[in-house]
Every structure is written in structure tokens, then in C-alpha cells.
Design a protein around this motif. Structure first.
Motif, PDB file in Angstrom:
ATOM      1  N   TYR A  21       0.869  -1.172   0.000  1.00  0.00           N
ATOM      2  CA  TYR A  21       0.000   0.000   0.000  1.00  0.00           C
ATOM      3  C   TYR A  21       0.901   1.216   0.000  1.00  0.00           C
ATOM      4  CZ  TYR A  21      -4.160   2.765   1.203  1.00  0.00           C
ATOM      5  OH  TYR A  21      -5.210   3.639   1.189  1.00  0.00           O
ATOM      6  N   PHE A  22       0.596   2.156  -0.897  1.00  0.00           N
ATOM      7  CA  PHE A  22       1.504   3.274  -1.130  1.00  0.00           C
ATOM      8  C   PHE A  22       0.752   4.590  -1.044  1.00  0.00           C
ATOM      9  CE2 PHE A  22       4.860   0.452  -2.402  1.00  0.00           C
ATOM     10  CZ  PHE A  22       4.174  -0.648  -2.892  1.00  0.00           C
ATOM     11  N   LEU A  23       1.425   5.594  -0.517  1.00  0.00           N
ATOM     12  CA  LEU A  23       0.782   6.877  -0.295  1.00  0.00           C
ATOM     13  C   LEU A  23       1.705   7.994  -0.755  1.00  0.00           C
ATOM     14  CD1 LEU A  23       0.765   5.051   2.673  1.00  0.00           C
ATOM     15  CD2 LEU A  23      -1.229   6.515   2.947  1.00  0.00           C
ATOM     16  N   ALA A  59       5.423   7.190   0.296  1.00  0.00           N
ATOM     17  CA  ALA A  59       5.440   6.365   1.501  1.00  0.00           C
ATOM     18  C   ALA A  59       4.860   4.998   1.193  1.00  0.00           C
ATOM     19  CB  ALA A  59       4.650   7.043   2.625  1.00  0.00           C
ATOM     20  N   ALA A  60       5.240   4.020   1.994  1.00  0.00           N
ATOM     21  CA  ALA A  60       4.780   2.651   1.752  1.00  0.00           C
ATOM     22  C   ALA A  60       4.535   1.942   3.067  1.00  0.00           C
ATOM     23  CB  ALA A  60       5.825   1.892   0.934  1.00  0.00           C
ATOM     24  N   GLN A 111       0.054   0.011  11.149  1.00  0.00           N
ATOM     25  CA  GLN A 111       0.000   1.288  10.453  1.00  0.00           C
ATOM     26  C   GLN A 111       1.378   1.931  10.306  1.00  0.00           C
ATOM     27  OE1 GLN A 111      -2.986   2.140   9.312  1.00  0.00           O
ATOM     28  NE2 GLN A 111      -4.025   0.503  10.377  1.00  0.00           N
ATOM     29  N   LYS A 112       2.442   1.183  10.507  1.00  0.00           N
ATOM     30  CA  LYS A 112       3.778   1.765  10.358  1.00  0.00           C
ATOM     31  C   LYS A 112       4.026   2.078   8.889  1.00  0.00           C
ATOM     32  CE  LYS A 112       8.688   0.802  10.899  1.00  0.00           C
ATOM     33  NZ  LYS A 112       9.704  -0.227  11.151  1.00  0.00           N
ATOM     34  N   VAL A 113       4.480   3.291   8.632  1.00  0.00           N
ATOM     35  CA  VAL A 113       4.688   3.771   7.276  1.00  0.00           C
ATOM     36  C   VAL A 113       6.159   4.111   7.091  1.00  0.00           C
ATOM     37  CG1 VAL A 113       4.095   5.596   5.630  1.00  0.00           C
ATOM     38  CG2 VAL A 113       2.336   4.661   7.137  1.00  0.00           C
ATOM     39  N   THR A 114       6.715   3.707   5.976  1.00  0.00           N
ATOM     40  CA  THR A 114       8.089   4.061   5.633  1.00  0.00           C
ATOM     41  C   THR A 114       8.056   5.149   4.579  1.00  0.00           C
ATOM     42  OG1 THR A 114       8.852   1.819   6.103  1.00  0.00           O
ATOM     43  CG2 THR A 114      10.293   3.211   4.773  1.00  0.00           C
ATOM     44  N   PHE A 115       8.711   6.268   4.882  1.00  0.00           N
ATOM     45  CA  PHE A 115       8.693   7.421   3.991  1.00  0.00           C
ATOM     46  C   PHE A 115       9.962   7.502   3.154  1.00  0.00           C
ATOM     47  CE2 PHE A 115       5.023  10.019   5.121  1.00  0.00           C
ATOM     48  CZ  PHE A 115       4.617   9.433   6.306  1.00  0.00           C
TER      49      PHE A 115
END
Lengths: 115, 113
Positions: free
Chosen positions: B32-34, B91-92, B99-103
Motif C-alpha cells: 500500500y503506497f501513499l 510512503a509505503a 500502520q507503520k509507514v516508511t517514507f
């Protein structure tokens, strides 16, 4: 509207001081996060919490600790501030949702200068 | 180890033209990507997202494309406006990650009037 507030916009501290950064969210979110933003490095996760009194290390937890005594409040603590902790600190929160990847909502940031 | 990379630190585009911001990732568990947008002295705000089961998601002037085989995504802004000038973070995240997101490192977009 989701609101995430941070206690200070700008902070100047001396090396060795204990520093508290406070974050409050008003949307009853389960998850809260602390990031630091540095030029060329983007946003790096320091710690996060998925419930009251629960905490998980992020990618760069060294030199930091956190506290989550109430659901709406997440504190970042620099036990003994050092010059390499000069940075922009961003707090965020998100809901756990129903199996969906919920958006993170960010506060305005605290720019910390350690002298 | 930078798992989400934005290789262009900055981009300048004329108003009315297309802006294309690129992002590469290395972790095959990301699904999932943001994209987030950040103005100076403000926190990032969510812009658009895409699930790995799709290859395109559109929202007004913003479209995100995902190429899973290349582990690459891009954000297209058409037409670009001066108010789009900001830093854009890719972010991914992966399932079950609290809900941890890697930017990514961010790309500074300047839209020239």
C-alpha cells in the motif's frame, strides 16, 4: 477535522538537557507516531504506539524514549539532548480502521535546536 | 538502508504543464503506497494512495501509477499550479504493520508561474 497539536513550534535547548515534546490528538486515534525530518533523509520513524502504555521502536530510537499514559497524548523524551538531535520533529496519529491502511494525520512540527 | 527512494531531490515545472514525481521501493512486502504533500512550517498532509491490487488511482489533477514488477510508483499532477509547490513524500506500508509507514526522502516541486 482531525487535529494534532504539538506543544511547541520552536525549542532551543542545551546539550545534556532533558527535553519533552508533547503531542495531543483529538480524534480518538489508536495509533500515534513520532518522526524526525532532516534534509536529504526524509521522515524517519523514531517510536510509535498502537495503544495506551504500549510502544514500539521505530527505525531510529537511540537517544529517545516515549510515554503514552492517555490515548490522546504521546510524549517524546530526549533523555540527554545532543547536537545531532537538532531536527524537525513531527507527531502523527491514525486510526486502526477495519483492516484498511488509515491515513496518518500530522501535527505542525517542532523545530528543535540543541546547542 | 533506504527502503523507499526518491532519487530527484527537486523538480521545476512550468505552470499548466505535467509534473511527474518518481519513487522506487525495495521491500516486496509493501502493498500500500501513499503520497504526502508538505508545505514549509506545516506537517505533511495526505494526498493520494494506491493499493498493490491496482496499477492506477486518480483523484482530480492527481494520478498515481504503480508498477509492481519494477517496484516503482509515480505521481502525475496535471495541470500543475503554483499552489502545488511543496515537498512531496512517497510512503509505503505493509499489512499487519500497526500502520507503520516508511517514507521516502522527498522531492521539492517548484511550479513556475
Amino acid at each position: 477535522d482531525v487535529k494534532v497539536t504539538q506543544s511547541s513550534r520552536y525549542l532551543v535547548k542545551r546539550t545534556g538537557e532533558k527535553v519533552f515534546l508533547e503531542c495531543v490528538q483529538d480524534m480518538d486515534h489508536e495509533n500515534m507516531f513520532w518522526y524526525r525530518q532532516d534534509p536529504g533523509l526524509g521522515l524517519r520513524l523514531i517510536y510509535f504506539s498502537y495503544d495506551v502504555k504500549m510502544k514500539e521502536k521505530g527505525d531510529i530510537p537511540e537517544g529517545y524514549s516515549v510515554s503514552r499514559e492517555k490515548k490522546e497524548r504521546f510524549s517524546l523524551i530526549l533523555e540527554s539532548a545532543s547536537t545531532n538531535q537538532t531536527s524537525m520533529y513531527l507527531c502523527a496519529s491514525s486510526s486502526s480502521g477495519q483492516g484498511e491502511r488509515e491515513t496518518q494525520y500530522f501535527g505542525p512540527g517542532t523545530r528543535l535546536l540543541v546547542l | 538502508d533506504q527502503q523507499v527512494k526518491q532519487n530527484s531531490p527537486s523538480l521545476s515545472v512550468q505552470e499548466g504543464r505535467i509534473s511527474i514525481l518518481n519513487c522506487d521501493y525495495t521491500n516486496s512486502m509493501f502493498d500500500y503506497f501513499l503520497w504526502y504533500k508538505k508545505y514549509p512550517a506545516e506537517g505533511p498532509t495526505f494526498l493520494i494512495s494506491i493499493s498493490s491490487i491496482k496499477d492506477k488511482n486518480e483523484d482530480g489533477r492527481f494520478t498515481v501509477f504503480l508498477n509492481k514488477s519494477a517496484k516503482h510508483l509515480s505521481l502525475h499532477i496535471v495541470p500543475s499550479q503554483p499552489g502545488d509547490s511543496a515537498v512531496y513524500f512517497c510512503a509505503a506500508t505493509s499489512a499487519g504493520g500497526y500502520q507503520k509507514v516508511t517514507f521516502g526522502t522527498g522531492t521539492k516541486l517548484q511550479v513556475i508561474p
